[in-house]
Design an enzyme around this catalytic site. Structure first.
Site, mmCIF file in Angstrom:
data_model
loop_
_atom_site.group_PDB
_atom_site.id
_atom_site.type_symbol
_atom_site.label_atom_id
_atom_site.label_comp_id
_atom_site.label_asym_id
_atom_site.label_seq_id
_atom_site.Cartn_x
_atom_site.Cartn_y
_atom_site.Cartn_z
ATOM 1 N N GLU A 2 0.770 -1.276 0.089
ATOM 2 C CA GLU A 2 0.165 -0.050 -0.044
ATOM 3 C C GLU A 2 0.849 1.360 -0.070
ATOM 4 O O GLU A 2 1.522 1.531 0.955
ATOM 5 C CB GLU A 2 -0.880 -0.332 1.246
ATOM 6 C CG GLU A 2 -2.019 1.100 1.054
ATOM 7 C CD GLU A 2 -1.764 2.183 1.557
ATOM 8 O OE1 GLU A 2 -1.439 3.148 0.678
ATOM 9 O OE2 GLU A 2 -1.870 2.556 2.742
ATOM 10 N N CYS B 231 -2.818 8.568 3.473
ATOM 11 C CA CYS B 231 -2.574 7.956 2.208
ATOM 12 C C CYS B 231 -3.890 8.104 1.326
ATOM 13 O O CYS B 231 -3.689 8.297 0.039
ATOM 14 C CB CYS B 231 -2.096 6.656 2.168
ATOM 15 S SG CYS B 231 -3.222 5.645 3.068
#
Length: 485
Positions: A233, A267
């Site tokens: 990720e 994020c």
């Protein structure tokens, strides 16, 4: 161990804790102990693991103020935000424990027509030992999205927290040890990049990484040396789209939260906004008003930048946007200080500015006017990142959501997908691959085991050298009858 290092409070610079720098030998020793626990943790089954994880959840909940304080001290984020992060992590831990058996447990499968004489079963088995390398921006919620699901699936975990938030990782492992005093299924190694590299090269069965794209590529390359599979990720440049029929006040409020909360160090936060030209002025007016009320300092809604070098990146993005003709309606050139960045709202920024093309990871947002939603979708998808996204529209929200190239999209809310335990979390493109959370997150830390058992002799024995031309002709005839119509 090769020395120690200090974790610092990014707000004050004061020392929060001192931790060992684990070298390759100590990492290997920790992984070996985890591997010794793997058979027991697998064999106690779903119900046994659920009992342990439920008790761990209660320990965390009862000591929640301690955890929030550690997060606050190591990241600088406001305590209420740390509480929200921890609360979401608890929800995911509860879901993983409760649903692992249903998602991964043994079940009968259809054998199809040609293999109808076989009884078929499927089960998802634990891989062994899972390594987790976590980030500093959400040091509880993000790694627990891997840790909870890996543990529920039957794998001991070795966790390497960020060097900026080692105390959070140690606290999590210690809290689980309250439940299992002599049977550690969650171990922590601390240190810098070399410690992470050692974990990638250790005797693990899978590694889950959250961090920057460049570091993710190094992790992949290192794990590839031993064909260790990875979940990556790696952040995003997430868009928010505002249609002409949107609730403009709600959209502006969501854009501000998505862009500025956690000092923009999210994020899946909002970094780009595309607004229909008919409501652009109204949206910008409302977002400007909200942004002016949000301040970054030790006692405000927005805390410091946790990683000092990120200040230079944010400054360069703001400077590039302004140099390329963009305007700062709030914040701007003087927004970046020694520890804090004041929320910055930028308009008229060219799409090829690094403020639009690169992940900023700071409390800034660009807003652009579009003639229609087709243009909004085209611009939203014009990125090598594809993690999350947001749409505000009363009539066409879902249709627009499905057109955006991203792993997740929230309609008429912001980052809602991250909080739903049953939904997978992850991106595509340079935002990474693989999934945490939900059924996909449980399966990510297992391998599929298939078993067949012959129930009766086959009408046509196709797996025998005794098969003759008559049997071959009969088989061809059956295929045409079954699939040729």
């Amino acid at each position: 161990m090769s020395g120690t290092f200090e974790s610092l409070n990014p707000t004050t610079g004061e020392v929060v804790g001192v931790h060992p720098i684990d070298d390759a030998a100590s990492v290997d020793a920790v992984v070996a102990r985890a591997r010794a626990m793997a058979p027991w943790w697998s064999e106690i089954g779903f119900d046994g693991r659920k009992d342990v994880l439920d008790r761990w959840r209660k320990v965390i909940t009862n000591r929640l103020d301690e955890l929030v304080e550690v997060v606050h001290l190591e990241t600088g984020k406001p305590r209420p935000d740390a509480m929200i992060e921890a609360g979401l992590a608890l929800d995911h831990l509860a879901w993983a424990a409760a649903n692992a058996k249903k998602v991964l447990g043994r079940r009968r499968m259809s054998s199809g027509l040609l293999m109808a004489n076989q009884a078929s079963q499927l089960e998802y088995r634990p891989l062994g030992v899972v390594g987790v390398i976590g980030p500093w921006n959400y040091p509880v919620f993000t790694p627990m999205g891997s840790i909870s699901y890996a543990l529920a699936a039957g794998n001991p975990v070795v966790f390497k927290p960020s060097e900026f938030t080692p105390g959070v990782g140690v606290w999590l492992a210690d809290s689980l040890n309250e439940v299992l005093r002599d049977q550690s299924i969650l171990s922590v190694v601390t240190g810098f990049g070399e410690t992470g590299t050692a974990l990638c090269r250790a005797d693990i069965n899978k590694l889950a990484f959250t961090g920057s794209g460049p570091t993710g590529k190094k992790v992949m390359a290192t794990c590839a040396e031993k064909l260790i599979p990875v979940v990556i990720e790696a952040g995003g440049k997430d868009p928010l789209i505002v249609d002409e029929d949107a609730d403009i006040a709600a959209a502006a409020d969501a854009a501000a939260w998505g862009a500025f909360s956690n000092a923009g160090q999210t994020c899946a936060g909002v970094e780009r906004v595309y607004v229909h030209e008919r409501v652009y002025d109204e949206f910008v007016t409302k977002l400007t008003a909200i942004t002016k009320t949000v301040h970054a300092n030790a006692d405000a809604q927005v805390g410091p930048m946790t990683m000092p070098k990120q200040l230079d990146i944010v400054r360069s993005h703001i400077d590039d946007a302004l140099a390329r003709g963009g305007r700062a309606l709030v914040g701007g050139a003087g927004a970046v200080g020694d520890r804090f960045v004041q929320p910055t709202l930028l308009v008229d920024v060219p799409e090829d500015s690094i403020a639009v093309t690169e992940e900023t990871f700071g409390p800034t947002v660009t807003v652009r006017k579009v003639k229609d939603m087709d243009e909004a979708i085209e611009l939203a998808n014009n990125t090598r990142y594809a993690l999350g996204s947001t749409v505000f529209s009363k009539k066409n929200g879902e249709d627009l959501a499905w057109r955006i190239r991203s792993g997740m999209t929230a309609v008429n809310a912001v980052i809602a997908f991250a909080g739903v335990p049953s939904l997978p979390f992850g991106g595509v493109g340079e935002s990474g691959f693989g999934r945490i959370h939900g059924a996909d997150g449980l399966k990510e830390f297992t391998y599929a085991k298939s078993v067949t058992k012959q129930r009766m002799k086959p009408v046509m024995n196709l797996t025998s050298f005794s098969r003759d031309a008559t049997a071959d002709a009969r088989f061809a005839k059956v295929l045409k009858l079954l699939y040729g119509r």
